[in-house]
Design an enzyme around this catalytic site. Structure first.
Site, PDB file in Angstrom:
ATOM      1  N   LYS A  76       6.265 -10.310   4.753  1.00 34.27           N
ATOM      2  CA  LYS A  76       6.923 -11.046   5.826  1.00 34.27           C
ATOM      3  C   LYS A  76       6.554 -10.424   7.169  1.00 34.27           C
ATOM      4  O   LYS A  76       5.897  -9.414   7.237  1.00 34.27           O
ATOM      5  CB  LYS A  76       8.426 -11.002   5.606  1.00 34.27           C
ATOM      6  CG  LYS A  76       8.808 -11.449   4.209  1.00 34.27           C
ATOM      7  CD  LYS A  76       9.293 -12.844   4.175  1.00 34.27           C
ATOM      8  CE  LYS A  76       9.293 -13.294   2.735  1.00 34.27           C
ATOM      9  NZ  LYS A  76      10.364 -14.068   2.358  1.00 34.27           N
ATOM     10  N   VAL A  81      -1.719  -6.290   9.512  1.00 35.99           N
ATOM     11  CA  VAL A  81      -2.870  -5.394   9.586  1.00 35.99           C
ATOM     12  C   VAL A  81      -3.992  -6.126  10.326  1.00 35.99           C
ATOM     13  O   VAL A  81      -4.326  -7.259   9.990  1.00 35.99           O
ATOM     14  CB  VAL A  81      -3.356  -4.962   8.184  1.00 35.99           C
ATOM     15  CG1 VAL A  81      -4.584  -4.065   8.302  1.00 35.99           C
ATOM     16  CG2 VAL A  81      -2.244  -4.222   7.442  1.00 35.99           C
ATOM     17  N   ASP A 189       4.632   0.128  -3.468  1.00 34.12           N
ATOM     18  CA  ASP A 189       4.110  -1.217  -3.712  1.00 34.12           C
ATOM     19  C   ASP A 189       2.620  -1.213  -4.049  1.00 34.12           C
ATOM     20  O   ASP A 189       1.830  -1.937  -3.444  1.00 34.12           O
ATOM     21  CB  ASP A 189       4.381  -2.103  -2.495  1.00 34.12           C
ATOM     22  CG  ASP A 189       4.467  -3.584  -2.869  1.00 34.12           C
ATOM     23  OD1 ASP A 189       4.476  -3.880  -4.071  1.00 34.12           O
ATOM     24  OD2 ASP A 189       4.504  -4.421  -1.962  1.00 34.12           O
TER      25      ASP A 189
END
Length: 503
Positions: A76, A81, A189
């Site tokens: 979200k 990046v 993650d």
């Protein structure tokens, strides 16, 4: 892209939340070699960690233009990046957080410095950070050949061959083992989007996962079906949680699909290994090797964290499967061989040189507008008889071309400048340089190169003619020739500044 401002200064680790600066330029220094692992051998050519200015990163990313966003993570809007290019031509990846994610700049700096100490050839290493007002940014090495997710799930030319999948598994296991050994065992993650391919096609683990997305925020953004079960219970990431996530990456490599671990474990328990394997491999894999990887994945995905292997065990299991160590990764991935980056210019670059080295056409346009025709002095000596009506018409065409050029109507400028050139009574290197840029703006690099060469013929020592050739050559992917031309132009400028004519 605007001018790049000053280079970031080298900085020592924060002391009481303050960064101590030194006057060296980190972008050209060798990596530090004291303490910990032999980082110079483990990650050659990686600059030391430092603090960047916000102006550096704005310039490198064209003010964080949406066109420069490269993140595929689907996270979200808490962070993005971007790719960018520094003034010394180094490509970077910049992760942009919100102040809400990291309200305390000292905490953000300390976390970044902790990750920035790591230097390893299996990581896309962190090379800096920026903490300026509302901004929280991390700066890492840029990996130009996409993510594992792209190559596994969204491939266009060819799927990843079996030997390359084994290499990916081993290299990421080595990265996790290194981080664990260096006291950073927590990775947030881990998934196929966190595995990146460098210029040589070698897989690297993104350093961004070594920091949370926020100081107190969640560590996992993926579907709950892929999340370690203990994280669902207590919301904490442990070293064993990272191993579970590595198991999901092994499933991705085996199946070529992102399948929930529970579903995969049912297939494994049912001995349906062949059903688990990616059909795009067309049977071109070793059943024995696949059985080892399936067994390792099963161990990584155990419900009880204590039953999972550690990172060293991952490496020990996967290392014997690396059966093609001499075949370059780019060959197995089916991507072009990486060519060495153009050398850093031997001469210091002027604003024009910097703009050309970045292929920043907007900045080149601004410089040519400001320079006007001052470099044309002495290139024409006209007799009284030549001031005919034809001459006045020709100068009127040039004037219309100048207005169109100033207003960025590049097609009209080409037409007007062509009328001026075709008469042939008067030659102007500036007109050739301007028409060259117009051709570049219209995606016509061949015509741009011809005009830049004509400008050189008219004025053989004019640096702008060489600079424009450098940009056109770069657009034609002749990067070695472009670098040589850029250096020659910089040399001419330096010579003029020591006493030659013009500027």
């Amino acid at each position: 892209m605007g001018c790049c401002g000053s280079f970031p200064l080298r900085a020592t680790e924060p002391e009481n939340g303050k960064v101590q600066h030194h006057s060296q330029n980190p972008l050209f220094n060798d990596p530090p070699t004291s303490g910990g692992a032999d980082v110079s051998a483990a990650a050659p050519g990686v600059p030391p960690f430092s603090e960047f200015s916000l102006s550096d990163l704005k310039a490198a990313t064209n003010n964080f233009s949406s066109e420069y966003i490269v993140s595929e993570s689907g996270e979200k809007a808490s962070n993005f990046v971007y790719k960018g290019r520094l003034q010394n031509r180094r490509w970077i990846a910049v992760k942009k957080f919100t102040k809400v994610a990291w309200p305390d700049p000292k905490q953000f700096a300390e976390e970044a410095w902790g990750v920035g100490k790591l230097r390893y050839r299996r990581l896309a290493n962190l090379i800096g950070y920026c903490c300026d007002g509302e901004e929280r940014l991390l700066v890492a090495e840029y990996m130009p050949n996409d993510t594992l997710a792209k190559h596994l799930f969204h491939w266009e030319n060819q799927t990843i061959e079996w030997a390359m999948r084994l290499r990916v598994a081993l290299y990421i296991a080595e990265a996790l083992d290194y981080c664990s050994t260096e006291g950073r065992p927590l990775y947030h993650d881990l998934n196929a989007y966190r595995v990146l391919f460098d210029e040589d096609g070698d897989p690297r683990l993104s350093c961004f996962g070594l920091m949370k997305n926020s100081r107190d925020g969640k560590s996992y953004s993926t579907n709950l079906a892929y999340t370690p079960p203990e994280y669902l219970r207590n919301g904490r990431v442990t070293p064993e949680s990272v191993i579970f996530s590595f198991g999901t990456v092994l499933l991705d490599l085996l199946s070529g699909k992102h399948i929930p671990p529970s579903h995969a474990l049912d297939m494994i328990r049912g001995k349906n290994i062949l059903l688990l394997m990616d059909s795009h491999l067309e049977g071109k894999f070793s059943t024995e090797e696949a059985t080892v990887v399936v067994g390792l994945a099963s161990r990584c995905l155990q419900y009880e964290p204590r039953e999972r292997p550690d990172a060293k065990n991952l490496v020990a299991t996967l290392a014997p499967l690396n059966t093609k160590p001499d075949v370059p990764s780019y060959v197995m991935l089916g991507i072009p061989k990486h060519e060495e980056a153009p050398p850093t210019p031997q001469h210091p670059l002027s604003p024009m040189g910097e703009a050309c080295s970045r292929m920043d056409l907007t900045a080149i346009h601004q410089i040519l507008v400001m320079t006007h025709y001052r470099d044309d002095e002495g290139t024409n000596e006209l007799s009284f008889q030549e001031w005919t009506q034809q001459m006045r018409d020709m100068l009127e065409a040039r004037k219309r071309g100048d207005f169109a050029f100033r207003d960025k109507d590049f097609k009209a400028a080409i037409d007007c400048y062509s009328q001026f050139i075709d008469v042939g009574t008067m030659v102007s290197p500036t007109v050739y340089a301007r028409r060259s840029l117009c051709h570049l703006m219209c995606d016509q690099p061949d015509a741009a190169l011809r005009d830049a060469m004509q400008a050189q013929c008219v004025y053989p020592e004019w640096s702008t003619a060489f600079y424009m050739q450098a940009v056109a050559l770069a657009k034609l992917d002749m990067h070695k020739d472009a670098a040589d031309m850029l250096n020659e132009a910089a040399g001419l400028e330096e010579k003029r500044q020591r006493g030659g004519r013009g500027s």
